[in-house]
Motif scaffolding. Sequence first.
Motif, PDB file in Angstrom:
ATOM      1  N   ASN A  73      53.829  60.237  38.395  1.00 21.84           N
ATOM      2  CA  ASN A  73      54.194  59.230  39.199  1.00 21.84           C
ATOM      3  C   ASN A  73      53.234  59.004  40.566  1.00 21.84           C
ATOM      4  N   GLU A  74      52.830  60.365  40.940  1.00 21.22           N
ATOM      5  CA  GLU A  74      51.843  59.963  42.074  1.00 21.22           C
ATOM      6  C   GLU A  74      50.398  59.637  41.721  1.00 21.22           C
ATOM      7  N   ASN A  75      50.100  59.847  40.521  1.00 20.09           N
ATOM      8  CA  ASN A  75      48.654  58.950  40.166  1.00 20.09           C
ATOM      9  C   ASN A  75      48.789  57.306  40.138  1.00 20.09           C
ATOM     10  N   TYR A  76      49.952  56.735  40.031  1.00 20.34           N
ATOM     11  CA  TYR A  76      50.022  55.502  39.891  1.00 20.34           C
ATOM     12  C   TYR A  76      49.245  54.727  41.145  1.00 20.34           C
ATOM     13  N   GLU A  77      49.349  55.284  42.311  1.00 26.52           N
ATOM     14  CA  GLU A  77      48.784  54.580  43.550  1.00 26.52           C
ATOM     15  C   GLU A  77      47.307  54.657  43.432  1.00 26.52           C
ATOM     16  N   GLY A  78      46.670  53.432  43.567  1.00 26.32           N
ATOM     17  CA  GLY A  78      45.131  53.367  43.673  1.00 26.32           C
ATOM     18  C   GLY A  78      44.673  53.000  42.084  1.00 26.32           C
ATOM     19  N   LEU A  79      45.426  53.257  41.282  1.00 25.71           N
ATOM     20  CA  LEU A  79      44.907  52.955  39.663  1.00 25.71           C
ATOM     21  C   LEU A  79      44.294  51.777  39.617  1.00 25.71           C
ATOM     22  N   VAL A  80      44.927  50.763  40.064  1.00 24.58           N
ATOM     23  CA  VAL A  80      44.475  49.430  39.688  1.00 24.58           C
ATOM     24  C   VAL A  80      43.195  49.152  40.468  1.00 24.58           C
ATOM     25  N   GLU A  81      42.888  49.752  41.737  1.00 22.88           N
ATOM     26  CA  GLU A  81      41.637  49.611  42.553  1.00 22.88           C
ATOM     27  C   GLU A  81      40.245  50.194  41.715  1.00 22.88           C
ATOM     28  N   TYR A  82      41.049  51.605  41.383  1.00 22.52           N
ATOM     29  CA  TYR A  82      39.785  52.241  40.788  1.00 22.52           C
ATOM     30  C   TYR A  82      39.540  51.562  39.455  1.00 22.52           C
ATOM     31  N   LEU A  83      40.445  50.953  38.679  1.00 23.85           N
ATOM     32  CA  LEU A  83      39.793  50.571  37.557  1.00 23.85           C
ATOM     33  C   LEU A  83      39.083  49.062  37.735  1.00 23.85           C
ATOM     34  N   LYS A  84      39.277  48.583  38.699  1.00 25.18           N
ATOM     35  CA  LYS A  84      38.564  47.143  39.195  1.00 25.18           C
ATOM     36  C   LYS A  84      37.231  47.746  39.618  1.00 25.18           C
ATOM     37  N   SER A  85      37.156  48.692  40.432  1.00 26.46           N
ATOM     38  CA  SER A  85      36.040  49.505  40.956  1.00 26.46           C
ATOM     39  C   SER A  85      34.941  49.806  39.801  1.00 26.46           C
ATOM     40  N   LEU A  86      35.662  50.345  38.633  1.00 25.76           N
ATOM     41  CA  LEU A  86      34.816  50.667  37.516  1.00 25.76           C
ATOM     42  C   LEU A  86      34.279  49.439  36.755  1.00 25.76           C
ATOM     43  N   GLU A  87      35.053  48.276  36.649  1.00 24.44           N
ATOM     44  CA  GLU A  87      34.570  46.972  36.237  1.00 24.44           C
ATOM     45  C   GLU A  87      33.553  46.386  37.190  1.00 24.44           C
ATOM     46  N   GLU A  88      33.589  46.447  38.614  1.00 24.66           N
ATOM     47  CA  GLU A  88      32.700  46.002  39.131  1.00 24.66           C
ATOM     48  C   GLU A  88      31.213  46.820  39.267  1.00 24.66           C
ATOM     49  N   ALA A  89      31.411  48.123  38.711  1.00 23.98           N
ATOM     50  CA  ALA A  89      30.023  49.085  38.474  1.00 23.98           C
ATOM     51  C   ALA A  89      29.578  48.576  37.442  1.00 23.98           C
ATOM     52  N   ASN A  90      30.197  47.760  36.588  1.00 22.18           N
ATOM     53  CA  ASN A  90      29.338  47.291  35.231  1.00 22.18           C
ATOM     54  C   ASN A  90      29.309  48.339  34.206  1.00 22.18           C
ATOM     55  N   VAL A  91      30.523  49.287  34.167  1.00 28.55           N
ATOM     56  CA  VAL A  91      30.576  50.180  33.089  1.00 28.55           C
ATOM     57  C   VAL A  91      30.899  49.385  31.734  1.00 28.55           C
ATOM     58  N   ASP A  92      30.544  50.059  30.478  1.00 25.70           N
ATOM     59  CA  ASP A  92      30.833  49.533  29.331  1.00 25.70           C
ATOM     60  C   ASP A  92      32.420  49.616  28.872  1.00 25.70           C
ATOM     61  N   GLY A  93      33.085  50.546  29.432  1.00 30.70           N
ATOM     62  CA  GLY A  93      34.438  50.747  29.146  1.00 30.70           C
ATOM     63  C   GLY A  93      34.889  51.917  29.625  1.00 30.70           C
ATOM     64  N   ILE A  94      36.076  52.045  29.097  1.00 26.20           N
ATOM     65  CA  ILE A  94      36.848  53.536  29.782  1.00 26.20           C
ATOM     66  C   ILE A  94      37.377  54.112  28.547  1.00 26.20           C
ATOM     67  N   ILE A  95      37.642  55.516  28.640  1.00 26.23           N
ATOM     68  CA  ILE A  95      38.204  56.283  27.723  1.00 26.23           C
ATOM     69  C   ILE A  95      39.463  56.654  28.073  1.00 26.23           C
ATOM     70  N   VAL A  96      40.611  56.628  27.489  1.00 21.50           N
ATOM     71  CA  VAL A  96      41.874  56.554  28.025  1.00 21.50           C
ATOM     72  C   VAL A  96      42.656  57.608  27.010  1.00 21.50           C
ATOM     73  N   ALA A  97      43.499  58.369  27.729  1.00 18.87           N
ATOM     74  CA  ALA A  97      44.532  59.156  26.941  1.00 18.87           C
ATOM     75  C   ALA A  97      45.912  58.572  27.166  1.00 18.87           C
ATOM     76  N   SER A  98      46.231  57.801  28.108  1.00 21.64           N
ATOM     77  CA  SER A  98      47.470  57.623  28.434  1.00 21.64           C
ATOM     78  C   SER A  98      47.928  55.915  28.216  1.00 21.64           C
ATOM     79  N   PRO A  99      48.751  55.592  27.576  1.00 21.40           N
ATOM     80  CA  PRO A  99      49.153  54.361  27.278  1.00 21.40           C
ATOM     81  C   PRO A  99      49.451  53.531  28.328  1.00 21.40           C
ATOM     82  N   PHE A 100      49.881  54.095  29.533  1.00 16.04           N
ATOM     83  CA  PHE A 100      49.888  53.375  30.697  1.00 16.04           C
ATOM     84  C   PHE A 100      48.445  52.987  31.332  1.00 16.04           C
TER      85      PHE A 100
END
Length: 128
Positions: A73-100
């Motif tokens: 639960n404590e990891n949820y805060e800031g997730l959207v912003e972090y993902l958006k910052s990766l998109e803005e950094a122009n990475v080609d994709g992310i590698i995830v283990a969590s469906p969330f």
Amino acid sequence: MSKKIELLAPAGDLEKLKVAYLYGADACFIGGGDYSLRARASNFTLDDIKEGAEFAHNLGKKLYVTTNIIPHNENYEGLVEYLKSLEEANVDGIIVASPFIAKTAKKHTNLEIHISTQASTCNSASCK
């Protein structure tokens, strides 16, 4: 039709990332400071990620960032912003283990999503 095999290499820092590309890697995967299982490793800052993505793309290569923690639960805060910052950094994709994290990325970004080897499932519904 045959597909070209992609050589994907891990990189622990910016220097190793550049060397991997120069020695033939088609793509690299790295961990950022947040949401990576290797939280105690020398992970990449957002500035490093941006530089790495630019370096990769100038060579016609790809860069993926691991967001492969299973969040509490404590990891949820800031997730959207972090993902958006990766998109803005122009990475080609992310590698995830969590469906969330995958669902959150899909909802809030256009990032390409790959499933980590850290993920597991026991049924076809979870895979879908």
